[in-house]
Scaffold this active site. Structure first.
Site, PDB file in Angstrom:
ATOM      1  N   GLU A   1       0.811  -1.221   0.000  1.00  0.00           N
ATOM      2  CA  GLU A   1       0.000   0.000   0.000  1.00  0.00           C
ATOM      3  C   GLU A   1       0.843   1.269   0.000  1.00  0.00           C
ATOM      4  O   GLU A   1       0.317   2.363  -0.224  1.00  0.00           O
ATOM      5  CB  GLU A   1      -0.921   0.016   1.234  1.00  0.00           C
TER       6      GLU A   1
ATOM      7  N   GLU B   1       8.002 -21.790   6.340  1.00  0.00           N
ATOM      8  CA  GLU B   1       8.501 -20.869   7.361  1.00  0.00           C
ATOM      9  C   GLU B   1       9.792 -21.382   8.010  1.00  0.00           C
ATOM     10  O   GLU B   1      10.505 -20.626   8.662  1.00  0.00           O
ATOM     11  CB  GLU B   1       7.439 -20.611   8.426  1.00  0.00           C
TER      12      GLU B   1
END
Length: 295
Positions: free
Chosen positions: A81, A112
């Site tokens: 954003e 992960e």
């Protein structure tokens, strides 16, 4: 081994599956609200971290967002954003997510633990950069490996975790501890923990933008207006701050080549585009100071 808070069973969750849907929904909502409240204790770290991010952007460095699973998604959402909201150049933003950003509906959990390729991805990391590392447990191997690389390269390190005494927080220059309560769905950190992470990340990046002069009276004055909605918003921002009609704001925006701050200075002070740009350059992009100098 003591279970992490993020793995504890919520005291109100016993018999959850036997309750009426409305009661379950209320409990789920209350859990999110309680998690969100955890950000209140992070203000000092958020302030310091946002200054580090602003310094990085101001000197041409790079913001590296790092995470795995739900934490990685929260980090990526904030990073993606920054261009549209504050016109941070794409070259100054990197997203490092375990397994890569998902392109479909599956997000493998095993990634992960996989740190292969991370050192190559962060090969150009420098002391001018800031790493924003997010991990609910604070012990995710992928995220910790990135934190170690950040420390080795002298980059600023912001660590965001939801467990006290997490290794990530111990390593971080700016430790953001989000003490969220146990999840209503035990261990599902996509819920409360992720909600708190998103709020903390939004606080960091928005306060960074304030330091950079990209916010004026709660308005996004460095917005990248690349669609109809944002062009209308940009026009409204110019009109409001410069105190001119919307038609005059549109003319100023066109003349300013879409640069909202430049258009505001032009419309408010009646100066030419290059003069407005020079004023903003002299004030490091801070609109209020530029307007005061032009008055």
């Amino acid at each position: 081994m003591i279970a992490r808070t993020t793995e504890h069973l919520h005291e109100a969750a016993i018999g959850l599956d036997q309750r009426p849907p409305a009661e379950i929904a209320s409990l789920l909502g209350d859990g999110q609200i309680a998690a969100a409240a955890s950000v209140r204790g992070t203000v000092p770290s958020i302030c310091a971290g946002s200054e580090a991010m602003a310094r990085t952007v101001g000197r041409g460095g790079c913001l590296h967002y790092v995470g795995a699973g739900s934490s990685g998604l929260m980090a990526a959402a904030d990073a993606q954003e920054l261009g549209g909201t504050f016109s941070i150049p794409p070259a100054q933003i990197r997203i490092h997510m375990a397994g890569g950003l998902p392109t479909g509906v599956e997000m493998p959990g095993g990634t992960e633990d996989d740190t292969d390729g991370l050192e190559a991805a962060l090969a150009d990391l420098s002391a001018d950069d800031t790493v924003i590392a997010v991990s609910a447990s604070g012990s995710t191997p992928y995220t910790l490996a990135a934190a170690h690389l950040a420390k080795a390269k002298g980059a600023s390190l912001i660590g965001i975790a939801n467990n006290r005494d997490a290794q990530l927080l111990e390593m971080a220059e700016h430790a953001v501890l989000l003490e969220t309560p146990p999840e209503v769905l035990s261990g599902s950190t996509r819920m409360g923990a992720a909600t708190a992470q998103k709020i903390a990340l939004n606080m960091l990046s928005t306060l960074m933008a304030v330091h950079l002069g990209h916010v004026h009276d709660g308005m996004m004055v460095n917005v990248h207006a690349d669609n109809i909605k944002l062009r209308a918003r940009a026009c409204g921002i110019v009109a409001k701050i410069a105190a001119v009609p919307e038609e005059a704001a549109r003319v100023a925006l066109d003349s300013a080549e879409g640069e909202v701050k430049t258009a505001i200075v032009m419309a408010a002070r009646g100066v030419a585009r290059e003069a407005a740009r020079a004023l903003l350059n002299d004030t490091n992009g801070h609109l209020r100071s530029a307007l005061e100098r032009a008055s």
